[in-house]
Design an enzyme around this catalytic site. Structure first.
Site, mmCIF file in Angstrom:
data_model
loop_
_atom_site.group_PDB
_atom_site.id
_atom_site.type_symbol
_atom_site.label_atom_id
_atom_site.label_comp_id
_atom_site.label_asym_id
_atom_site.label_seq_id
_atom_site.Cartn_x
_atom_site.Cartn_y
_atom_site.Cartn_z
ATOM 1 N N ARG A 1 71.277 -16.052 70.382
ATOM 2 C CA ARG A 1 70.646 -15.680 69.111
ATOM 3 C C ARG A 1 71.606 -15.981 67.960
ATOM 4 N NH1 ARG A 1 68.230 -9.737 68.281
ATOM 5 N NH2 ARG A 1 70.379 -9.022 68.473
ATOM 6 N N ARG B 1 75.818 -12.675 65.392
ATOM 7 C CA ARG B 1 76.173 -11.283 65.120
ATOM 8 C C ARG B 1 77.362 -10.880 65.988
ATOM 9 N NH1 ARG B 1 70.529 -8.029 65.514
ATOM 10 N NH2 ARG B 1 71.952 -6.526 66.426
ATOM 11 N N LYS C 1 61.868 -7.524 69.466
ATOM 12 C CA LYS C 1 61.201 -6.565 68.571
ATOM 13 C C LYS C 1 61.143 -7.088 67.136
ATOM 14 C CE LYS C 1 64.116 -3.134 69.377
ATOM 15 N NZ LYS C 1 65.060 -3.649 70.377
ATOM 16 N N ARG D 1 66.058 5.724 68.649
ATOM 17 C CA ARG D 1 66.844 5.205 69.771
ATOM 18 C C ARG D 1 67.412 6.316 70.636
ATOM 19 N NH1 ARG D 1 68.334 -0.025 67.186
ATOM 20 N NH2 ARG D 1 69.453 -1.315 68.661
#
Ligand code: AMP
Length: 211
Positions: free
Chosen positions: A126, A155, A13, A87
């Site tokens: 990622r 992260r 996204k 969400r």
């Protein structure tokens, strides 16, 4: 264009929203980016949100609504792409009423669909640039030369335990939002698999023609 980019964590996204910023000049409103910035700057909201974000839990809705609404206001409630909000069904209802109160509405909700193994691969590989918020992928989008090593981190919520938790939260709390938007005639489901450019073309097709 007033759209929501919807889908599980890791579906792409954020990268596709950046593409829409570049190609169509819209504002990118990502509650995840806003939350991580608030945490880094140690604002009151950031301190409240930190534990939730780092462990992969949903941040209490009122905090997120405040962030999203502030950013929508800055964008004049027009020409935006929302990423990571709403969400939950509550958040979806808030969004609809916050827009309506400001004489605005959504033009489309684009739901990106991918299989679970693709998500785990994308999230575990990622990396994020803590200064710019830009995402990289160890295989498909390596860190460009010249970016200082200390600016690029994984992260905390992209570690295996948190990934599994976030996928569970997505199925239980977030997926029902798909039906919410389908009932309102706003939903466009498209495949999020294949190359970045393929997905980008599918999104632009919806955005530009409504198909
Ligand atoms: P993201 O960058 O969209 O993957 O979001 C990262 C984390 O921020 C999520 O796992 C949640 O902890 C928090 N977060 C982002 N958006 C929301 C939201 N709309 N509602 C609740 N928590 C959120």
């Amino acid at each position: 264009m007033r759209i929501v980019l919807f889908g599980p964590p890791g579906v792409g996204k954020g990268s596709q929203a950046s593409m829409l910023v570049e190609k169509r000049g819209v504002a990118h409103i990502s509650t995840g980016i806003l939350l991580r910035r608030a945490i880094r700057e140690e604002t009151e909201l950031g301190l409240k949100a930190k534990e939730y974000v780092e462990s992969g839990h949903l941040v209490p809705g009122a905090l997120v609504r405040e962030l999203a609404n502030g950013a929508l206001r800055e964008a004049g409630f027009d020409q935006f792409v929302l990423d990571g909000y709403p969400r939950t069904i509550d958040q979806a209802n808030w969004l609809m009423s916050d827009l309506e109160e400001n004489d605005s509405s959504l033009t489309a909700v684009i739901s990106l669909v991918v299989s679970d193994h693709v998500i785990v691969d994308r999230l575990s590989k990622r990396r994020i640039n803590i200064r710019t918020g830009e995402n990289y992928h160890l295989d498909y989008k390596p860190v460009p030369a010249g970016v200082p090593e200390e600016d690029v981190v994984q992260r905390k919520d992209d570690r295996p335990d948190a990934i599994l938790h976030r996928l569970g939260v997505y199925r239980k709390e977030t997926y029902p939002v798909v039906a919410f938007f389908r009932e309102r005639g706003l939903l466009h489901e498209i495949s999020g698999e294949g190359s970045f450019t393929d997905v980008c073309d599918r999104i632009l097709q919806v955005v530009d023609t409504g198909d």
